[in-house]
Design a protein around this motif. Structure first.
Motif, PDB file in Angstrom:
ATOM      1  N   UNK A   1       0.822  -1.215   0.000  1.00 49.41           N
ATOM      2  CA  UNK A   1       0.000   0.000   0.000  1.00 49.41           C
ATOM      3  C   UNK A   1       0.855   1.264   0.000  1.00 49.41           C
ATOM      4  N   UNK A   2       2.139   1.143   0.343  1.00 42.97           N
ATOM      5  CA  UNK A   2       3.038   2.298   0.275  1.00 42.97           C
ATOM      6  C   UNK A   2       3.369   2.687  -1.163  1.00 42.97           C
ATOM      7  N   UNK A   3       3.276   1.742  -2.092  1.00 44.09           N
ATOM      8  CA  UNK A   3       3.861   1.925  -3.413  1.00 44.09           C
ATOM      9  C   UNK A   3       2.884   1.847  -4.588  1.00 44.09           C
ATOM     10  N   UNK A   4       1.709   1.258  -4.398  1.00 45.29           N
ATOM     11  CA  UNK A   4       0.816   1.000  -5.526  1.00 45.29           C
ATOM     12  C   UNK A   4       0.430   2.251  -6.290  1.00 45.29           C
ATOM     13  N   UNK A   5      -0.047   3.276  -5.593  1.00 44.27           N
ATOM     14  CA  UNK A   5      -0.466   4.507  -6.272  1.00 44.27           C
ATOM     15  C   UNK A   5       0.721   5.202  -6.914  1.00 44.27           C
ATOM     16  N   UNK A   6       1.834   5.255  -6.208  1.00 49.17           N
ATOM     17  CA  UNK A   6       3.031   5.896  -6.757  1.00 49.17           C
ATOM     18  C   UNK A   6       3.530   5.203  -8.005  1.00 49.17           C
ATOM     19  N   UNK A   7       3.485   3.873  -8.008  1.00 49.05           N
ATOM     20  CA  UNK A   7       3.928   3.139  -9.190  1.00 49.05           C
ATOM     21  C   UNK A   7       3.033   3.446 -10.379  1.00 49.05           C
ATOM     22  N   UNK A   8       1.729   3.485 -10.172  1.00 50.28           N
ATOM     23  CA  UNK A   8       0.816   3.811 -11.270  1.00 50.28           C
ATOM     24  C   UNK A   8       1.124   5.184 -11.843  1.00 50.28           C
ATOM     25  N   UNK A   9       1.390   6.150 -10.989  1.00 51.08           N
ATOM     26  CA  UNK A   9       1.660   7.518 -11.448  1.00 51.08           C
ATOM     27  C   UNK A   9       2.979   7.586 -12.206  1.00 51.08           C
ATOM     28  N   UNK A  10       4.012   6.938 -11.677  1.00 54.32           N
ATOM     29  CA  UNK A  10       5.311   6.934 -12.363  1.00 54.32           C
ATOM     30  C   UNK A  10       5.213   6.253 -13.719  1.00 54.32           C
ATOM     31  N   UNK A  11       4.549   5.100 -13.771  1.00 57.59           N
ATOM     32  CA  UNK A  11       4.432   4.386 -15.045  1.00 57.59           C
ATOM     33  C   UNK A  11       3.593   5.179 -16.044  1.00 57.59           C
ATOM     34  N   UNK A  12       2.548   5.842 -15.571  1.00 62.59           N
ATOM     35  CA  UNK A  12       1.740   6.676 -16.465  1.00 62.59           C
ATOM     36  C   UNK A  12       2.529   7.867 -16.986  1.00 62.59           C
ATOM     37  N   UNK A  13       3.545   8.286 -16.221  1.00 62.90           N
ATOM     38  CA  UNK A  13       4.401   9.405 -16.628  1.00 62.90           C
ATOM     39  C   UNK A  13       5.602   8.948 -17.449  1.00 62.90           C
ATOM     40  N   UNK A  14       5.625   7.673 -17.838  1.00 63.83           N
ATOM     41  CA  UNK A  14       6.685   7.172 -18.701  1.00 63.83           C
ATOM     42  C   UNK A  14       7.844   6.521 -17.991  1.00 63.83           C
ATOM     43  N   UNK A  15       7.702   6.264 -16.687  1.00 66.80           N
ATOM     44  CA  UNK A  15       8.793   5.672 -15.920  1.00 66.80           C
ATOM     45  C   UNK A  15       8.567   4.205 -15.610  1.00 66.80           C
ATOM     46  N   UNK A  16       9.451   3.665 -14.778  1.00 67.43           N
ATOM     47  CA  UNK A  16       9.392   2.256 -14.403  1.00 67.43           C
ATOM     48  C   UNK A  16       9.649   2.117 -12.907  1.00 67.43           C
ATOM     49  N   UNK A  17       9.058   1.081 -12.327  1.00 64.82           N
ATOM     50  CA  UNK A  17       9.335   0.669 -10.948  1.00 64.82           C
ATOM     51  C   UNK A  17       9.709  -0.803 -11.028  1.00 64.82           C
ATOM     52  N   UNK A  18      10.998  -1.087 -10.852  1.00 63.49           N
ATOM     53  CA  UNK A  18      11.504  -2.442 -11.087  1.00 63.49           C
ATOM     54  C   UNK A  18      12.271  -2.941  -9.873  1.00 63.49           C
TER      55      UNK A  18
END
Length: 255
Positions: free
Chosen positions: A213-230
């Protein structure tokens, strides 16, 4: 599949933020310790109540997993193809310090991946939203929406690295010795993801404990902005959700 009322979920996140601010701007508040020794306040509970009631009203067919309601057996969760993942108050330590860097996080997870997320920073009057495969945007203090786009360092320049205000790590220090660092961007809570999505930072390496729950929303926003969470294990696999253990492995956020 029913249409998700995302605008109403955004409004719900803002309402939860208002509930947090009512505690934040009031008199001194009590701080309890959870089973894992992390702090808990009346603001955590107030935000959870707002979100839980709102989500069940808006999308009663979609299950909810929240930090303040985490005790759902994996035997039940494993059947979920789609669910809401919520942190009613991310950055409770920042809340207690009264530095404003705390957030409300709501993400929609489908088949183990975040597909949409909203992060509200109520004390900063900022809201970040991302739909994976579509777009991400931020709105500061009631202004107009601004598109988010991650960036890479310019050739020959080092990374602007996000560092946690509250979670120093020896493993992080060792990792930073392996890359070129031009600047440090100290940020609390899920705003670390937002710093990358906005392009204020180019890399957020996380070598410390986080929960889904710390990371789910942030990951969606980063990926939508063209980034990656790996994953930080070299596999470059994306961070996944609804695992038997809700503890995340170490990860890297960037372009």
């Amino acid at each position: 599949m029913p249409t998700i009322p995302f605008d109403e979920v955004i409004a719900l996140a803002r309402e939860a933020g208002d509930a947090i601010l009512a505690v934040y701007n009031g008199s001194d508040f009590d701080v309890e310790a959870k089973a894992d020794e992390s702090p808990l306040t009346a603001a955590d509970r107030a935000s959870h109540r707002v979100i839980e009631a709102g989500i069940r009203r808006l999308t009663p067919e979609i299950p909810l997993l929240s930090e303040e309601g985490r005790d759902i057996p994996y035997a039940e969760r494993r059947a979920w193809d789609r669910f809401w993942l919520v942190d009613p108050l991310d950055g409770t330590k920042e809340f207690i310090k009264r530095n404003g860097e705390f957030t409300v996080n709501i993400a929609l997870i489908e088949k183990g991946r975040p597909v949409w997320g909203v992060i509200v920073a109520p004390a900063l009057d900022a809201i970040y939203v991302g739909m994976v495969g579509d777009r991400a945007w931020v709105q500061h203090a009631g202004g107009s929406r601004k598109a988010l786009q991650v960036r890479a360092p310019a050739p020959g320049e080092g990374h602007a690295v996000v560092k946690s205000r509250s979670h120093p790590s020896g493993e992080l220090a060792a990792f930073l010795d392996t890359i070129q660092v031009a600047d440090s961007v100290p940020v609390g809570s899920s705003l670390k993801f937002c710093a990358v999505a906005e392009g204020r930072a180019t890399l957020y390496p996380r070598f410390g404990p986080t929960m889904e729950w710390d990371t789910g929303a942030g990951q969606a926003i980063v990926e939508a902005a063209g980034g990656k969470v790996v994953l930080a294990d070299g596999s470059r696999e994306p961070l996944r959700y609804n695992k038997e253990s809700l503890l995340n492995p170490y990860f890297l956020v960037g372009r």
